[in-house]
Design a protein around this motif. Sequence first.
Motif, mmCIF file in Angstrom:
data_model
loop_
_atom_site.group_PDB
_atom_site.id
_atom_site.type_symbol
_atom_site.label_atom_id
_atom_site.label_comp_id
_atom_site.label_asym_id
_atom_site.label_seq_id
_atom_site.Cartn_x
_atom_site.Cartn_y
_atom_site.Cartn_z
ATOM 1 N N ASP A 8 1.704 17.294 -56.383
ATOM 2 C CA ASP A 8 2.121 16.316 -57.395
ATOM 3 C C ASP A 8 1.173 15.115 -57.383
ATOM 4 O O ASP A 8 0.768 14.622 -58.429
ATOM 5 C CB ASP A 8 3.538 15.796 -57.124
ATOM 6 C CG ASP A 8 4.620 16.836 -57.294
ATOM 7 O OD1 ASP A 8 4.381 17.873 -57.946
ATOM 8 O OD2 ASP A 8 5.727 16.594 -56.757
ATOM 9 N N GLY A 9 0.865 14.639 -56.189
ATOM 10 C CA GLY A 9 -0.018 13.487 -56.047
ATOM 11 C C GLY A 9 -1.404 13.758 -56.606
ATOM 12 O O GLY A 9 -1.982 12.915 -57.295
ATOM 13 N N VAL A 36 1.736 9.854 -51.876
ATOM 14 C CA VAL A 36 2.960 10.615 -51.604
ATOM 15 C C VAL A 36 3.871 9.812 -50.673
ATOM 16 O O VAL A 36 5.091 9.736 -50.887
ATOM 17 C CB VAL A 36 2.629 12.004 -51.014
ATOM 18 C CG1 VAL A 36 3.892 12.714 -50.537
ATOM 19 C CG2 VAL A 36 1.894 12.857 -52.051
ATOM 20 N N TYR A 64 5.586 6.961 -52.539
ATOM 21 C CA TYR A 64 6.592 7.457 -53.480
ATOM 22 C C TYR A 64 7.877 7.938 -52.795
ATOM 23 O O TYR A 64 8.819 8.328 -53.482
ATOM 24 C CB TYR A 64 6.018 8.564 -54.360
ATOM 25 C CG TYR A 64 5.634 8.067 -55.732
ATOM 26 C CD1 TYR A 64 6.476 8.268 -56.815
ATOM 27 C CD2 TYR A 64 4.447 7.388 -55.937
ATOM 28 C CE1 TYR A 64 6.141 7.814 -58.072
ATOM 29 C CE2 TYR A 64 4.101 6.930 -57.193
ATOM 30 C CZ TYR A 64 4.947 7.144 -58.256
ATOM 31 O OH TYR A 64 4.610 6.684 -59.501
ATOM 32 N N ILE A 74 6.622 11.906 -57.613
ATOM 33 C CA ILE A 74 5.550 12.486 -56.801
ATOM 34 C C ILE A 74 6.175 12.849 -55.463
ATOM 35 O O ILE A 74 6.501 11.975 -54.671
ATOM 36 C CB ILE A 74 4.382 11.504 -56.629
ATOM 37 C CG1 ILE A 74 3.758 11.210 -57.992
ATOM 38 C CG2 ILE A 74 3.350 12.068 -55.657
ATOM 39 C CD1 ILE A 74 2.683 10.168 -57.972
ATOM 40 N N GLU A 75 6.367 14.150 -55.258
ATOM 41 C CA GLU A 75 7.071 14.607 -54.068
ATOM 42 C C GLU A 75 6.205 15.391 -53.108
ATOM 43 O O GLU A 75 6.620 15.654 -51.990
ATOM 44 C CB GLU A 75 8.281 15.438 -54.498
ATOM 45 C CG GLU A 75 9.243 14.621 -55.338
ATOM 46 C CD GLU A 75 10.544 15.333 -55.612
ATOM 47 O OE1 GLU A 75 10.852 16.320 -54.930
ATOM 48 O OE2 GLU A 75 11.264 14.880 -56.517
ATOM 49 N N SER A 76 5.018 15.786 -53.541
ATOM 50 C CA SER A 76 4.163 16.626 -52.692
ATOM 51 C C SER A 76 2.705 16.257 -52.926
ATOM 52 O O SER A 76 2.373 15.537 -53.876
ATOM 53 C CB SER A 76 4.376 18.100 -53.054
ATOM 54 O OG SER A 76 3.868 18.353 -54.360
#
Length: 188
Positions: free
Chosen positions: A53-54, A32, A35, A48-50
């Motif tokens: 997401d990761g 994260v 990204y 990938i923001e959180s």
Amino acid sequence: MNASVTLHAAATPTAPALTLRPWCAQDVAALVQVYRDPDLRRWASAPIESADDGLRWVRAQERGWATGARFGFAVVEEPLDAAPPRLVGNVVLKGAGSGKPSAEVGYWTAAQARGRGVAPRALAALTDWAFDAFQAEGLEGLELLHQIDNLASCRVAEKSGFALDRILPSAPPAYPLDGHLHIRRLRR
């Protein structure tokens, strides 16, 4: 394919050694963080923001290993001092398998590691492994694709022995610009 594969790229006079290993849930926080780089986000296919997401991304990498469709490696730098290893990139082999003469490779490098030979060294380790692991199944060549305006990827391809084969036409929206197809053949 065994998901416990670990590859290594030796240290150079200007850069520490690299370890390439399958992605795991413990990599999510570092993933994260990496990204957050706008340049990486520009080229990445999935943001990938959180942490969620990761974790989804890491789980997809694990499924790729389990099915044999995709072999993604976290590229970790082994510092010379007592500092902990740090995530500096990703390399992936896609579409290798029985009877397939070619497969695709891809990579990205974390912002803090660019310009130090991480991508070419990691790609060389992946390339050697791919040919060793899949030559008996018919692998003869590896393809590397990038958008035509990604000059850094073009330099990495050339440094890594992937010759420019041809220009690929754009395919919006996923590929808004033309691309380069680089190929590296198995040396016999």
